[in-house]
Every structure is written in C-alpha cells, then in structure tokens.
Motif scaffolding. Sequence first.
Motif, PDB file in Angstrom:
ATOM      1  N   GLU A   1       0.654  -0.782  -0.329  1.00 24.40           N
ATOM      2  CA  GLU A   1       0.008   0.199   0.002  1.00 24.40           C
ATOM      3  C   GLU A   1       0.952   1.417   0.128  1.00 24.40           C
ATOM      4  N   VAL A   2       1.978   1.247   0.538  1.00 21.50           N
ATOM      5  CA  VAL A   2       2.826   2.567   0.864  1.00 21.50           C
ATOM      6  C   VAL A   2       4.175   2.162  -0.278  1.00 21.50           C
ATOM      7  N   THR A   3       4.776   1.395  -0.984  1.00 22.51           N
ATOM      8  CA  THR A   3       5.567   1.436  -1.709  1.00 22.51           C
ATOM      9  C   THR A   3       4.801   1.093  -3.358  1.00 22.51           C
ATOM     10  N   SER A   4       3.733   1.244  -3.060  1.00 27.93           N
ATOM     11  CA  SER A   4       2.610   1.574  -4.569  1.00 27.93           C
ATOM     12  C   SER A   4       2.520   2.714  -5.008  1.00 27.93           C
ATOM     13  N   GLY A   5       2.336   3.703  -3.927  1.00 29.15           N
ATOM     14  CA  GLY A   5       2.261   5.120  -3.939  1.00 29.15           C
ATOM     15  C   GLY A   5       0.241   4.895  -3.408  1.00 29.15           C
ATOM     16  N   MET A   6      -0.523   4.378  -3.641  1.00 36.61           N
ATOM     17  CA  MET A   6      -1.668   4.033  -3.073  1.00 36.61           C
ATOM     18  C   MET A   6      -1.300   4.798  -1.073  1.00 36.61           C
ATOM     19  N   TRP A   7      -0.566   4.907  -0.403  1.00 38.85           N
ATOM     20  CA  TRP A   7      -1.141   5.451   0.263  1.00 38.85           C
ATOM     21  C   TRP A   7       0.012   6.743   0.669  1.00 38.85           C
ATOM     22  N   MET A   8      -0.854   7.966   0.519  1.00 42.06           N
ATOM     23  CA  MET A   8      -0.647   9.314   0.472  1.00 42.06           C
ATOM     24  C   MET A   8      -0.828  10.882   1.434  1.00 42.06           C
ATOM     25  N   ASN A   9       0.064  11.897   2.105  1.00 44.65           N
ATOM     26  CA  ASN A   9      -0.507  12.464   2.739  1.00 44.65           C
ATOM     27  C   ASN A   9      -1.049  13.790   2.384  1.00 44.65           C
ATOM     28  N   PRO A  10      -1.933  14.274   1.658  1.00 42.27           N
ATOM     29  CA  PRO A  10      -2.301  15.441   0.394  1.00 42.27           C
ATOM     30  C   PRO A  10      -1.456  16.411   1.267  1.00 42.27           C
ATOM     31  N   GLY A  11      -1.276  16.719   0.348  1.00 45.93           N
ATOM     32  CA  GLY A  11      -0.280  18.347   0.442  1.00 45.93           C
ATOM     33  C   GLY A  11       0.603  18.551   0.805  1.00 45.93           C
ATOM     34  N   VAL A  12       1.145  17.454   1.552  1.00 45.15           N
ATOM     35  CA  VAL A  12       2.599  16.939   2.279  1.00 45.15           C
ATOM     36  C   VAL A  12       3.226  16.599   1.597  1.00 45.15           C
ATOM     37  N   PRO A  13       4.380  17.444   1.356  1.00 43.48           N
ATOM     38  CA  PRO A  13       5.617  17.010  -0.213  1.00 43.48           C
ATOM     39  C   PRO A  13       5.790  15.371  -0.042  1.00 43.48           C
ATOM     40  N   GLU A  14       6.138  15.028  -0.250  1.00 46.27           N
ATOM     41  CA  GLU A  14       7.134  13.028  -1.044  1.00 46.27           C
ATOM     42  C   GLU A  14       8.015  13.277   0.157  1.00 46.27           C
ATOM     43  N   MET A  15       8.490  14.445   0.247  1.00 44.24           N
ATOM     44  CA  MET A  15      10.334  14.647   0.858  1.00 44.24           C
ATOM     45  C   MET A  15      10.266  13.982   2.184  1.00 44.24           C
ATOM     46  N   ASN A  16       9.162  15.599   2.540  1.00 41.78           N
ATOM     47  CA  ASN A  16       8.983  15.407   3.662  1.00 41.78           C
ATOM     48  C   ASN A  16       8.142  14.147   4.474  1.00 41.78           C
ATOM     49  N   GLN A  17       7.637  13.494   3.995  1.00 39.80           N
ATOM     50  CA  GLN A  17       7.380  12.191   4.984  1.00 39.80           C
ATOM     51  C   GLN A  17       7.984  11.344   4.706  1.00 39.80           C
ATOM     52  N   ARG A  18       9.036  10.883   4.207  1.00 40.54           N
ATOM     53  CA  ARG A  18       9.759  10.039   3.837  1.00 40.54           C
ATOM     54  C   ARG A  18       9.926   8.783   4.469  1.00 40.54           C
ATOM     55  N   SER A  19      10.777   9.409   5.342  1.00 47.77           N
ATOM     56  CA  SER A  19      11.007   8.893   6.748  1.00 47.77           C
ATOM     57  C   SER A  19      10.042   8.474   7.810  1.00 47.77           C
ATOM     58  N   GLU A  20       8.703   8.912   7.626  1.00 41.74           N
ATOM     59  CA  GLU A  20       7.300   8.128   8.484  1.00 41.74           C
ATOM     60  C   GLU A  20       7.028   6.872   6.961  1.00 41.74           C
ATOM     61  N   LEU A  21       6.386   6.988   5.910  1.00 43.09           N
ATOM     62  CA  LEU A  21       6.575   5.935   5.144  1.00 43.09           C
ATOM     63  C   LEU A  21       7.178   4.630   4.512  1.00 43.09           C
ATOM     64  N   GLU A  22       8.549   5.045   5.558  1.00 46.45           N
ATOM     65  CA  GLU A  22      10.168   3.952   5.592  1.00 46.45           C
ATOM     66  C   GLU A  22       8.788   3.256   6.882  1.00 46.45           C
ATOM     67  N   ASN A  23       8.275   3.926   8.010  1.00 45.52           N
ATOM     68  CA  ASN A  23       7.929   3.317   8.714  1.00 45.52           C
ATOM     69  C   ASN A  23       6.199   3.103   8.879  1.00 45.52           C
ATOM     70  N   MET A  24       5.494   3.874   7.899  1.00 45.83           N
ATOM     71  CA  MET A  24       4.263   2.741   7.809  1.00 45.83           C
ATOM     72  C   MET A  24       4.503   1.608   6.937  1.00 45.83           C
ATOM     73  N   ALA A  25       5.734   1.523   6.037  1.00 48.47           N
ATOM     74  CA  ALA A  25       6.069  -0.195   5.304  1.00 48.47           C
ATOM     75  C   ALA A  25       5.802  -0.993   6.561  1.00 48.47           C
ATOM     76  N   HIS A  26       6.540  -0.757   7.133  1.00 53.91           N
ATOM     77  CA  HIS A  26       7.170  -2.107   8.177  1.00 53.91           C
ATOM     78  C   HIS A  26       5.702  -2.567   9.046  1.00 53.91           C
ATOM     79  N   THR A  27       4.327  -1.507   8.834  1.00 55.93           N
ATOM     80  CA  THR A  27       2.868  -1.981   9.931  1.00 55.93           C
ATOM     81  C   THR A  27       2.485  -2.577   9.102  1.00 55.93           C
ATOM     82  N   TYR A  28       1.250  -3.236  10.052  1.00 56.74           N
ATOM     83  CA  TYR A  28       0.404  -3.977  10.262  1.00 56.74           C
ATOM     84  C   TYR A  28      -1.903  -3.012  10.578  1.00 56.74           C
TER      85      TYR A  28
END
Length: 250
Positions: A122-149
């Motif tokens: 869901e994260v790596t495919s780009g389906m999981w998005m934070n509207p309005g937040v630049p991609e680089m600003n959320q990169r660390s959070e996205l990497e963490n989310m890829a390890h969640t259920y």
Amino acid sequence: MASSDKAPDSMPVGDGSVPPGKPMTMGHQVVDKTAQMLQTLKPIKQMSQHVCTFAVYGHDMSRQIETHHYITRLNQDFLQCAVYDSDEPTARLIGVEYIVSDRILDTLPPDEQKLWHSHDHEVTSGMWMNPGVPEMNQRSELENMAHTYGKFWCTWQVDRGDKLPLGAPALMMSPQMVNMSVIKPELVRERDRKFKISTDEARKSRVNFPVSKPGNARVADYWMHTGKSFAVDIEQVEMKDLGGQKIPSI
C-alpha cells in the motif's frame, strides 16, 4: 445479518438526504460552537495526519473504496485512525483502523493475526498518500509505515448506498498487487486528480523502500495464503447478569 449481505431492501424514511434528518437549527449550532470553545476535545486534537488511500472488502474484493484516515499516534508501535469517506466537512465516519508495527504483530496469536493486513505494498505502490505534504517531508514516516499492519472495521457501507450505518461491520483488506485486490485504475485517477498528486511518481520514489519481512509464523493477509476471508454475523444470545449467570426469560 452478515457483513457480506447485500444492501438492505428498505431504507429509513426521510427527505432523501444522507444521513436522513432535518437541517441543523440555530440553537444546535450555538450549542456546538459553545462546546468547542469550552471543552478541550483532547483526543481529537491528537490527530496529527490525514492519509488518503484505498481499501477492499475482505468478503467481496470487487468492492473497493477511497478512504481518509485521520491518525493519532499513541506510541511508536501503535496508531489509531478514524476513517471517513472523504475529507469534506460533511464526511461520514465509516470505520476505525488500528495500526501496529511488525514487532507488535509478531506477539499476537495466529487467529488474531488473520484479521490484520500488511501495509508494505500500500505504501510502496503510492496508494498511501498524505495530501498536501511533500513526498520528501514524509519519507521517514512512509518507510516506517511499510513495516506496519492494520485491522480495519468498516461500520458504514456507503458504497452500497446505505443512508445510515446498517448491519454488521465488515473487515477490510489493503490493496495488493495480486488478483482482485488490485485497485481499479479509475479510482486512483480520480483520487490523483482531486488532490493534484501522482500515484505513479510516488511509486517511483518509493521503489527502494525496505519492507517488512514475513516472520515464520506470521499469517496476516490471511486471504492471500488461503483464498478465504471473514464476515461478521449478528446472532441472538442469552444475556448474563453481573455474576455471569444467564438471565431467565420473563
């Protein structure tokens, strides 16, 4: 009534609005505004993220919906989400999702893990998005989310036309890249157009994200292993008193 049942044959009477009901009176508006000024609403103010993604019904993967998660982080390993059908002021609260790290998931018994779905695709495919937040600003959070259920219960099936939260809740699954869990392209295009984002660009920027490695005993995404999912039934049971004894019929 099972969560997999078709839409109810009859809907509540009303003026056709969703949900049915009379417009807000000035008196109610004053009460609400006054309460907002005087009360702390502490749990709501802890919501720190808005995520737009998609979900599929576990018992019927032909049904796919856009979802809006408003997330509260209780600690590094546990998040809770109020899930709405849009980000508009009139959005309907359609469910709740709990999110845990893979470390927490591995402490759960197998029968409980079967109710949870992974977020790596869901994260790596780009389906999981934070509207309005630049991609680089959320990169660390996205990497963490890829390890969640997540465990997501949908309580209001608006996609089948329900004007009110009706029937049993439905267990939802995450987008995947196999079989019926691939999200319909038209849903993604409409989401991207609305928020002026690009799922394709997000996917390209996340291609090297490390994802959660399945544990030996991990059985989340149960449907992918077995082709079976779960539906909730409502059944009549005997009531019990404070001592745990069944209450006799009157």
